[in-house]
Structure formats: structure tokens, C-alpha cells
Design a protein around this motif. Sequence first.
Motif, short mmCIF file in Angstrom:
data_model
loop_
_atom_site.label_atom_id
_atom_site.label_comp_id
_atom_site.label_asym_id
_atom_site.label_seq_id
_atom_site.Cartn_x
_atom_site.Cartn_y
_atom_site.Cartn_z
N PHE A 408 26.92 20.19 49.90
CA PHE A 408 25.89 20.87 49.11
C PHE A 408 26.28 22.33 48.88
N LYS A 412 27.14 24.28 45.35
CA LYS A 412 26.34 25.42 44.90
C LYS A 412 27.11 26.74 44.88
N PRO A 414 27.47 29.53 47.08
CA PRO A 414 26.64 30.73 47.24
C PRO A 414 27.44 32.02 47.17
N LEU A 417 27.06 32.68 43.65
CA LEU A 417 25.67 32.96 43.28
C LEU A 417 25.24 34.37 43.67
N ARG A 423 20.31 34.52 39.50
CA ARG A 423 20.27 33.24 40.19
C ARG A 423 19.91 33.43 41.68
N GLU A 426 18.06 30.54 43.42
CA GLU A 426 18.95 29.41 43.71
C GLU A 426 19.80 29.69 44.94
N CYS A 430 19.70 27.51 48.41
CA CYS A 430 20.94 26.94 48.95
C CYS A 430 21.14 27.31 50.41
#
Length: 494
Positions: A408, A412, A414, A417, A423, A426, A430
Motif C-alpha cells: 500500500f 501511494k 508518501p 506525496l 495531496r 492523501e 496513507c
Amino acid sequence: MKYFVTTPIFYVNAAPHLGHVYSAVLADAAARYAALRRGRDALLSTGTDEHGQKVRQAAAAAGLPPATLCQRVSLQFRRAFEAADVQYARYVRTTDPDHAHAVQHFWRLLDSRGYIQKGSYTGWYSVPDESFLTPSQVTEEVRDGKKVAISSESGHVVTWAEEENYVFPMSRMRDDLRHWVRNHLDVRPAKFGRLLESWLEADLPDLSVSRPVSRLDWGVPVPGDDQQVVYVWLDALVNYLTASGYPGQLERWPPDCQVIGKDILKFHGVYWPALLLAAGLAPPRLLLCHSHWTVDGVKMSKSLGNVVSADEALRTYTADGLRYFLLREGVPHSDGNFSRKKAANLLNAELADTLGNLLGRCAAAAVADLLLQTVASLPAAVGEAYDEFCFYRGLEAVQAALRSANQFVQLKEPWVLRKQPEREAELHSCLAVAMETLRVAGILLQPVVPSLAGRLLDKLGVRPEARGWRHAERPCPEGGQLGHGSAVLFQKLR
């Protein structure tokens, strides 16, 4: 009420090895789980068996008095278990004065109830097993060009012996013993329970419970007869009573769980309950019988030079690493196999990579103020496995959750991100999911790798009072800050 769990006590004729540590770690994990899940303080006992002919022979071979050898090797066992983070409450040595007192008191009790009889004993005797054998337990084999009699169960050479000693009438206990085993004793795994049942279907010859001093003088003297010493197995089995405070006020009896190796099932599943019933004491209700460890598929043997010492294993893999490997790979119903390559690959993959990488990725982003979701099914699945002492199944479930969380996080990204302010929600989501997985995993791993799990929970900022099993069963109620310390939980093995 305390959870009373015991390991066998270990012979001091050789230094501790991988198999000894496995027994101790298995019992320790069971005790820690009882405390974590049920809130029960633990009374874990272990120790060393220091009497008998094997110990006398080992001392002679080393050129030492038996007492000196016992002191030296018993200290090695104590240090090995402490290094493996085994939290024992009582360490019993059979040469301790309080244990000798307990043995003699137990003997007098059996005698007063009519269960000690003087007689002669004739039969095959195995020194390594410290046991007389029936003719059906003996077979012949050619070794070094000579035909020898051997134990069909252990493979050890046996010799014919005739001597005067005391006996315990097993035949008188047969019906009571069968009733207890069939109605009150839980043997796990079930295959060993079926084996125990088969033994009870056969004849139960009387048990020789002493040895003449003329043949063996290293043991607890028989009360009232200075020409006999107590049989080493009767002596050794009483250690569990000694650990509980016998013959005074018992701190806890009977044990909730007795961890044993499969080679001593008969002593603990037949003779021990019979002796306790004869003495008017309750036998244990659960025997956790585990199998042995091979090394690269071969039985450990001093002659082959493939014995993995406890010291070597702990130095190489650390306490957390060795505990994790033994409980992850140790399957009680069949022999486990150890190899250095296998151990390094498993620990690198599951502790350094799967668990460690997930923490490293989250910690590197330095965000831990949202913990939104829980791995809802994990505590129940792991608890079900631990309840059956199948720690390997519980660890499989934890690893599956950690792998999913890693996938995961990889999806994603991070670390990408956090460079995109638009974002931010999100990113928080995460990290919250990933770190909640780590929190729950850390709580559930405490019985297996207590030190590593503690460092993980410290890093996550989980307070000590919030590390109980019930805390894993519900979402973390509030955000927190990352704690101090390294995000590296387990150094990769080279």
C-alpha cells in the motif's frame, strides 16, 4: 491467578544448544501471551537436572568433580536463557538443598501411602536415557561389526542390569491414570496425545525409583536408606513442585502448561501423572509437546560436529532474531530444520525488510499525528493461533498484514506525496493506515520478540500502558508523535 508454565529441566552433561533455547522461548512466549491477552502474571520455571549416571560420566570425562561441572554448565544455561530474554521466575537446580528436601518429602509421602516397595529389578538399562526398558523396547543392531542391544525408541545402546532397589507399582495406577489422561489431560499437538493413549493400552511395568549407591552415588539419598539414591527421573520431575514452593504452601498448582520435548513425553504423560495421583496431588492439565531441531536436515550430534550452540546462535542472530526464527519456523508437530542461510534469509526478509522498511518509510516522512484505522481482523487471527501455541501461524498472519501495508505504501509513495501540498489529506491517510498496522503488529509481536516490539512501539510513541492486547483490538483513539530512537529495528545479516 498466576499462569504457571514450566520448561523441562536440562541435563548438564553438555552446554546449551539451539533445542534447549527453543523449549525455553516457547514457554516464555506462552507466559508473555497469557499476561498480554489474559492479564495473568506469569510463574515460569526452568532449571538444570544435575544428578544421574550421565552427569557423573560427563564430569569424569572432563576431569572435574561432578559438583564443579554442574555449577559451570548450569551457569551457561542460566546465561543463555537470560540472553534470549526468557523471563523465568524460578530456576531450579536439582543439587539445590530445597529441591533435595522436596524430593525426600515427596518420597516419604509416597511411602506413607504404600507406593514404595523394596524389590529386585532385572532388565535392560539405557544410561543416556536413564531408564530401564521392557523387552519390547529393545532390538538388536550391528554397530562397528558387533551385534548390540539398543533402545528401539532412542537408538541408544542398552546393557543388562540386575540390582536391588525400590519400585513404584505402576500396575496399581493404570485405571486412575487412564481416566486422568482421557478425561482431564490435554496433549498438544494431538498426534502426541494419540501416542500417549497407545502406551496406556500396553502393560505398564513397575517403575524402578532408586539406584544402589554401589553403582551410582551422585543423587538425592533415599530417606532412611543410605545405600540407595533416588532415581534421577523421579528426582527431576519433582522440580516442578519445588518451583511452586513444595512442600510448603504452594504458590500455584498444578501447572497450566508444561512444555516438553517429544523424547520425554512418556515420563511426563505416564510416570509423572501416576506419581502425582499416588501422592494425592493434581497432575498437570496440559502438555505442550514439541519436536526437535535438525541442522541442514541432519540430526544434531556432537560426533558430527553440527551442534548449534546457544551462545553462537544468540551472538549471530540476537535475542529477537533467534526467538523470531525459532517460533516462526518451529512447528510443534514435526521437526524443524535450521540452516544459517535459511535463518539469515528469513530474518532479513521479515524483520529487516517487511517490518523494518514499513517503519522506515513512515518515520522518514516524519508524520504520525493521524492513526485512523486498525487491522481489524489481525488480533483475532493471531490470538486464535497463539491460543493453540502455534506461534508460527500467528506470525504468518502478522507478516501478511505487514506485506499488504508495504504494498500500500509503495503504491501511494508518501515520499512523493509530501512534496505536493494539495495531496496532504492523501498523505495523512496513507501514513495513518501504515502506522496503525505497525502499532497493532507491535502489540501482537510482544510475546515473540519482546525487545524488538518494545523498540517499535517506543518509536511509534505508543505509551507503555497502551500496549495490552485489548488496545490492539480497537483503533488508536488519538494521534501521537513519533518517539525517539532509530527506525532500524533489525540489522540485516550478512
